[in-house]
Every structure is written in structure tokens, then in C-alpha cells.
Design a protein around this motif. Structure first.
Motif, PDB file in Angstrom:
ATOM      1  N   GLU A  88       0.826  -1.212   0.000  1.00  0.00           N
ATOM      2  CA  GLU A  88       0.000   0.000   0.000  1.00  0.00           C
ATOM      3  C   GLU A  88       0.862   1.264   0.000  1.00  0.00           C
ATOM      4  OE1 GLU A  88      -0.698  -2.677   1.689  1.00  0.00           O
ATOM      5  OE2 GLU A  88      -2.750  -3.211   1.096  1.00  0.00           O
ATOM      6  N   GLU A  89       2.036   1.181   0.651  1.00  0.00           N
ATOM      7  CA  GLU A  89       2.918   2.348   0.698  1.00  0.00           C
ATOM      8  C   GLU A  89       3.514   2.646  -0.677  1.00  0.00           C
ATOM      9  OE1 GLU A  89       6.140   4.279   3.821  1.00  0.00           O
ATOM     10  OE2 GLU A  89       5.632   2.154   3.944  1.00  0.00           O
ATOM     11  N   ILE A  90       3.941   1.609  -1.379  1.00  0.00           N
ATOM     12  CA  ILE A  90       4.447   1.795  -2.738  1.00  0.00           C
ATOM     13  C   ILE A  90       3.331   2.296  -3.650  1.00  0.00           C
ATOM     14  CG2 ILE A  90       5.187   0.491  -4.784  1.00  0.00           C
ATOM     15  CD1 ILE A  90       7.111  -1.013  -2.989  1.00  0.00           C
ATOM     16  N   SER A  91       2.139   1.753  -3.471  1.00  0.00           N
ATOM     17  CA  SER A  91       0.983   2.236  -4.232  1.00  0.00           C
ATOM     18  C   SER A  91       0.767   3.720  -3.989  1.00  0.00           C
ATOM     19  CB  SER A  91      -0.264   1.445  -3.841  1.00  0.00           C
ATOM     20  OG  SER A  91      -1.406   1.926  -4.516  1.00  0.00           O
ATOM     21  N   GLY A  92       0.898   4.148  -2.732  1.00  0.00           N
ATOM     22  CA  GLY A  92       0.729   5.557  -2.399  1.00  0.00           C
ATOM     23  C   GLY A  92       1.740   6.440  -3.099  1.00  0.00           C
ATOM     24  N   PHE A 122       3.300   5.809  -5.976  1.00  0.00           N
ATOM     25  CA  PHE A 122       2.972   5.864  -7.404  1.00  0.00           C
ATOM     26  C   PHE A 122       1.754   6.752  -7.668  1.00  0.00           C
ATOM     27  CE2 PHE A 122       5.026   1.450  -8.214  1.00  0.00           C
ATOM     28  CZ  PHE A 122       6.248   2.061  -8.481  1.00  0.00           C
ATOM     29  N   VAL A 123       0.738   6.643  -6.837  1.00  0.00           N
ATOM     30  CA  VAL A 123      -0.477   7.443  -7.034  1.00  0.00           C
ATOM     31  C   VAL A 123      -0.179   8.925  -6.863  1.00  0.00           C
ATOM     32  CG1 VAL A 123      -2.723   7.991  -6.004  1.00  0.00           C
ATOM     33  CG2 VAL A 123      -2.118   5.614  -6.508  1.00  0.00           C
ATOM     34  N   ARG A 124       0.623   9.263  -5.846  1.00  0.00           N
ATOM     35  CA  ARG A 124       0.969  10.681  -5.645  1.00  0.00           C
ATOM     36  C   ARG A 124       1.815  11.217  -6.804  1.00  0.00           C
ATOM     37  NH1 ARG A 124       0.769   8.856  -0.369  1.00  0.00           N
ATOM     38  NH2 ARG A 124       2.925   8.102  -0.360  1.00  0.00           N
ATOM     39  N   ARG A 125       2.707  10.390  -7.324  1.00  0.00           N
ATOM     40  CA  ARG A 125       3.520  10.832  -8.459  1.00  0.00           C
ATOM     41  C   ARG A 125       2.639  11.085  -9.687  1.00  0.00           C
ATOM     42  NH1 ARG A 125       9.227  10.010  -7.648  1.00  0.00           N
ATOM     43  NH2 ARG A 125       9.544  10.149  -9.903  1.00  0.00           N
ATOM     44  N   LEU A 126       1.682  10.199  -9.924  1.00  0.00           N
ATOM     45  CA  LEU A 126       0.767  10.408 -11.046  1.00  0.00           C
ATOM     46  C   LEU A 126      -0.037  11.693 -10.866  1.00  0.00           C
ATOM     47  CD1 LEU A 126      -0.653   6.802 -11.684  1.00  0.00           C
ATOM     48  CD2 LEU A 126       0.987   8.053 -13.098  1.00  0.00           C
ATOM     49  N   ALA A 127      -0.492  11.918  -9.640  1.00  0.00           N
ATOM     50  CA  ALA A 127      -1.299  13.110  -9.371  1.00  0.00           C
ATOM     51  C   ALA A 127      -0.514  14.392  -9.606  1.00  0.00           C
ATOM     52  CB  ALA A 127      -1.839  13.065  -7.938  1.00  0.00           C
ATOM     53  N   THR A 168      10.119   3.482 -12.340  1.00  0.00           N
ATOM     54  CA  THR A 168      10.266   2.206 -11.638  1.00  0.00           C
ATOM     55  C   THR A 168      11.056   1.229 -12.503  1.00  0.00           C
ATOM     56  OG1 THR A 168       9.048   0.300 -10.762  1.00  0.00           O
ATOM     57  CG2 THR A 168       7.916   1.598 -12.421  1.00  0.00           C
ATOM     58  N   ASP A 169      12.119   0.673 -11.947  1.00  0.00           N
ATOM     59  CA  ASP A 169      13.047  -0.168 -12.703  1.00  0.00           C
ATOM     60  C   ASP A 169      12.396  -1.385 -13.368  1.00  0.00           C
ATOM     61  OD1 ASP A 169      14.909   1.647 -11.883  1.00  0.00           O
ATOM     62  OD2 ASP A 169      16.036   0.277 -10.591  1.00  0.00           O
ATOM     63  N   SER A 221       5.356  10.564   1.002  1.00  0.00           N
ATOM     64  CA  SER A 221       6.539  10.032   0.325  1.00  0.00           C
ATOM     65  C   SER A 221       6.326  10.013  -1.192  1.00  0.00           C
ATOM     66  CB  SER A 221       6.856   8.625   0.836  1.00  0.00           C
ATOM     67  OG  SER A 221       5.744   7.773   0.708  1.00  0.00           O
ATOM     68  N   LEU A 222       7.379  10.372  -1.900  1.00  0.00           N
ATOM     69  CA  LEU A 222       7.356  10.402  -3.362  1.00  0.00           C
ATOM     70  C   LEU A 222       8.470   9.557  -3.969  1.00  0.00           C
ATOM     71  CD1 LEU A 222       6.775  14.240  -3.854  1.00  0.00           C
ATOM     72  CD2 LEU A 222       5.144  12.422  -4.383  1.00  0.00           C
ATOM     73  N   PHE A 223       9.321   8.989  -3.119  1.00  0.00           N
ATOM     74  CA  PHE A 223      10.470   8.241  -3.586  1.00  0.00           C
ATOM     75  C   PHE A 223      10.653   6.997  -2.705  1.00  0.00           C
ATOM     76  CE2 PHE A 223      11.182  12.773  -4.120  1.00  0.00           C
ATOM     77  CZ  PHE A 223      11.523  12.886  -5.460  1.00  0.00           C
ATOM     78  N   PHE A 224      11.274   5.987  -3.265  1.00  0.00           N
ATOM     79  CA  PHE A 224      11.725   4.850  -2.455  1.00  0.00           C
ATOM     80  C   PHE A 224      12.922   4.217  -3.129  1.00  0.00           C
ATOM     81  CE2 PHE A 224       8.240   3.200  -5.103  1.00  0.00           C
ATOM     82  CZ  PHE A 224       8.832   2.126  -5.742  1.00  0.00           C
ATOM     83  N   VAL A 225      13.761   3.594  -2.314  1.00  0.00           N
ATOM     84  CA  VAL A 225      14.945   2.927  -2.840  1.00  0.00           C
ATOM     85  C   VAL A 225      15.081   1.573  -2.144  1.00  0.00           C
ATOM     86  CG1 VAL A 225      16.488   3.994  -1.127  1.00  0.00           C
ATOM     87  CG2 VAL A 225      17.430   3.139  -3.292  1.00  0.00           C
ATOM     88  N   ALA A 226      15.513   0.579  -2.904  1.00  0.00           N
ATOM     89  CA  ALA A 226      15.683  -0.764  -2.350  1.00  0.00           C
ATOM     90  C   ALA A 226      16.828  -0.778  -1.343  1.00  0.00           C
ATOM     91  CB  ALA A 226      15.955  -1.760  -3.464  1.00  0.00           C
TER      92      ALA A 226
END
Length: 349
Positions: free
Chosen positions: A226-230, A232-237, A244-245, A303-308
Motif C-alpha cells: 500500500e505504501e508503494i501504491s501511495g 505511485f499514485v501521488r507521483r501520477l497526481a 520504476t526499474d 513520500s514520493l520516492f523509495f529505494v531498495a
């Protein structure tokens, strides 16, 4: 004279009773005998085969002592009932009565085939081609014609089948199995779409399925979906590219050799979300119900970013500066077992 007739009738009754008791006892003994099996056996019942012939086969193969009383038992207990063709699994401890019960109920042996979440269409079709006892009818059908061949809505087959375990008897076709998987996906997607959150950036369920496939490929950590979904959704908005790799890897197809470079991120493909706006044109993998649910219930936040981080999980950041620090921490000093995507899942037997 009357007494003699009475005694004679009584004698007849006793004889009949004794005969019935003998027949019952012989049936009981025959049906209670365990088959002489050292290990489980798949026994095939060809179409049109009678119970008598199958019982004789058990006798000829040395699995039972005699088929005579078992045949009598079938005629007395299951008279007029046909024997369903197919394969029946006989276990080492099974009794003859249980074999007759399997035949009477038509409990045919079912093979299992598991579609794994995260598989792409190449992996799916390769596994399908190796599935045991499955009639292969799709080997010469290209991906571009697969949906049409199955009689399903046209389009790219990627991500159009639900990852689950499907059971089938010998002789089932690969097309039949895929139709079931496609129908199951339609049902799951419709159920989840009906319970979706408000203000989502999707105009139709298919777009949610595309997003779910991205989520599936980004993480196998349940609480992160759900956090990753959030993110992506915020970036689209905000009109930001998803970057995303897994979409880059998917766009490369069979050219991907396990290493992703900056040049690959700049390579224009229809799927490279570093180069295109919005979602890719199709899903990039099979999406689980959990991933579909996450796509339709993004976690609120900033959050708008994430890294592995290298263990399958991610560090989430609200700002680009914080993200860059996380990249330096986790990307520039990678651990020996570092991985940026979920650990591969194996098909279960």
C-alpha cells in the motif's frame, strides 16, 4: 403333513439365511482387503471400461486375491451405475471398498498447476508447456494471438491471468486452464474494483491491474504494498514519472541479463517509465489479489520516492534530497546478497 411342510419351509429359510450370511461375509472380507501396493499408484480407467474388467485387472496385477466377490459387491451395491473414466489415485493403505467408493463417486485424480505472482507471459507459457498430463494446444500460437485463440477479449495477454493453483484431470487442455485463470482474474478484479478507495487515478479496472503489476514486481514485503501504491499514485497526481526499474527491465525483454545501467534507463521503450508519462500500456507481470488491493487502496502520506535497501524492502522518502541520501546509503555500498526486487518464487508441487 402340515408339520412336514412347516419344517421344510423353515429349513429353506435357514438355508437362504445361511447363504445370504455367507455372501455378506465373503463380500465383507473381499472389500476389506487392502491392495498390495508398496507405493501410491495412478490407475487409469479408459472410457467405456466396465467395473468388472477393472476388478479383473486388479486381480491380474496381483493387487487383490480374487475379483469375484468384489464384482458381486459392485452389482449388489452399485447396480446400473457407470464407471467414470479417468485416473484414480490408489494409496498404499487403501482398501478395496475405498477403491469402489472412488469409482462410484468418480473422484478422479487432479493434477496441480500453480501460476506464480510476478511471472511474465514468457515464464507462464514455459511452465504451462511443462505441466504434466496437460493437453498442449497452444504451442504454435504467438502471444499476439493468444487471447483471440482463447476466445477472450483481445489485447496483450500479459498479466491477464490470475496467479493461483489450478487443479485439473489428465486430458485437460492448456487453453481450458488459461480460460479458468482469465475468468478468475476478472472475478477478483471486479470484486476489488467494487471496494476501491475514492479519488484514484484510474478510469477503468485495467489501469488498476497495470498498477498492481508494478507493485507486484517492486516488493514482496506485504506491509509495503500500500505504501508503494501511495508513492505511485501521488507521483501520477503531480505529473511525475513513475521511474520504476521493473518497467525498464520488462521493456528490454530477453535482452536483460541481470544488470541495469543508466543507459538502459535512458532507452526509449513503450514501457520505460523513466521516459514515458503515466502508466505503461499493459501489465508487466501477474498480479496477486494483495497487489490489486494495494493498487486500489494506496496508503496516505507524503513520500514520493523509495529505494531498495537490499533485503527486498525499501526506504521511503518525502523529498529528493532525502532520497539521494538513501541512494548513497544503500546503492553505493551494496551488501553481497543485495537485491532490489522480491526474491523469486517457485512453483509449488
Amino acid at each position: 403333513m402340515l408339520r412336514k411342510l412347516t419344517l421344510f419351509a423353515l429349513l429353506i429359510l435357514l438355508l437362504v439365511g445361511a447363504l445370504l450370511a455367507f455372501i455378506w461375509q465373503q463380500q465383507h472380507l473381499a472389500l476389506q482387503q487392502p491392495l498390495k501396493l508398496a507405493k501410491p499408484l495412478l490407475m487409469e480407467v479408459p472410457r467405456g471400461t466396465s467395473p468388472d474388467s477393472m476388478l479383473r485387472q486388479l486381480e491380474q496385477n496381483g493387487l487383490i486375491k480374487s475379483a469375484f466377490w468384489a464384482r458381486v459387491a459392485w452389482r449388489l451395491n452399485y447396480s446400473g451405475r457407470s464407471l467414470q473414466s479417468g485416473e484414480y489415485q490408489l494409496t498404499a493403505a487403501i482398501k478395496l471398498s475405498e477403491v469402489l467408493d472412488l469409482w462410484q463417486r468418480g473422484k478422479i485424480f487432479q493434477y496441480a498447476f500453480t501460476l506464480i505472482e510476478g511471472w511474465n507471459i514468457r515464464q507462464l507459457r514455459a511452465a504451462l508447456a511443462g505441466a504434466p498430463a496437460l493437453q498442449q494446444t497452444l504451442a504454435d500460437v504467438p502471444d499476439s494471438q493468444l487471447m483471440q485463440h482463447l476466445g477472450l477479449p483481445s489485447g496483450h495477454p500479459e498479466g491477464r491471468f490470475f496467479p493461483d493453483t489450478y487443479r485439473y484431470p489428465r486430458g485437460t487442455s492448456d487453453a481450458e486452464l488459461l480460460k479458468r485463470a482469465a475468468k478468475q482474474l476478472d472475478n477478483v478484479l471486479a470484486e476489488e474494483w467494487a471496494k476501491r478507495a475514492d479519488n484514484l487515478p484510474y478510469s477503468e479496472p485495467y489501469q488498476a491491474l497495470i498498477m498492481a503489476s508494478l507493485i507486484e514486481k517492486e516488493t514482496g514485503v506485504a506491509h509495503e504494498r500500500e505504501e508503494i501504491s501511495g508513492v505511485f499514485v501521488r507521483r501520477l497526481a503531480r505529473g511525475m514519472r513513475l521511474q520504476t526499474d521493473p518497467t525498464v527491465i520488462y521493456g528490454m525483454g530477453e535482452r536483460y541479463n541481470g544488470k541495469l545501467t543508466r543507459a538502459h534507463l535512458r532507452e526509449p521503450t513503450p514501457y520505460n517509465t523513466y521516459q514515458i508519462d503515466g502508466l505503461p500500456p499493459t501489465p508487466i507481470a501477474l498480479a496477486s489479489r494483495a497487489a490489486i488491493h494495494a493498487a486500489l487502496h494506496p496508503k496516505e502520506g507524503n513520500s514520493l520516492f523509495f529505494v531498495a535497501k537490499g533485503d527486498g524492502s525499501h526506504r521511503f522518502s518525502d523529498t529528493l534530497d532525502a532520497h539521494n541520501r538513501a541512494v548513497r546509503e544503500f546503492q553505493l555500498s551494496r551488501r553481497a546478497d543485495y537485491r532490489s526486487t522480491p526474491a523469486p518464487k517457485q512453483q509449488t508441487p
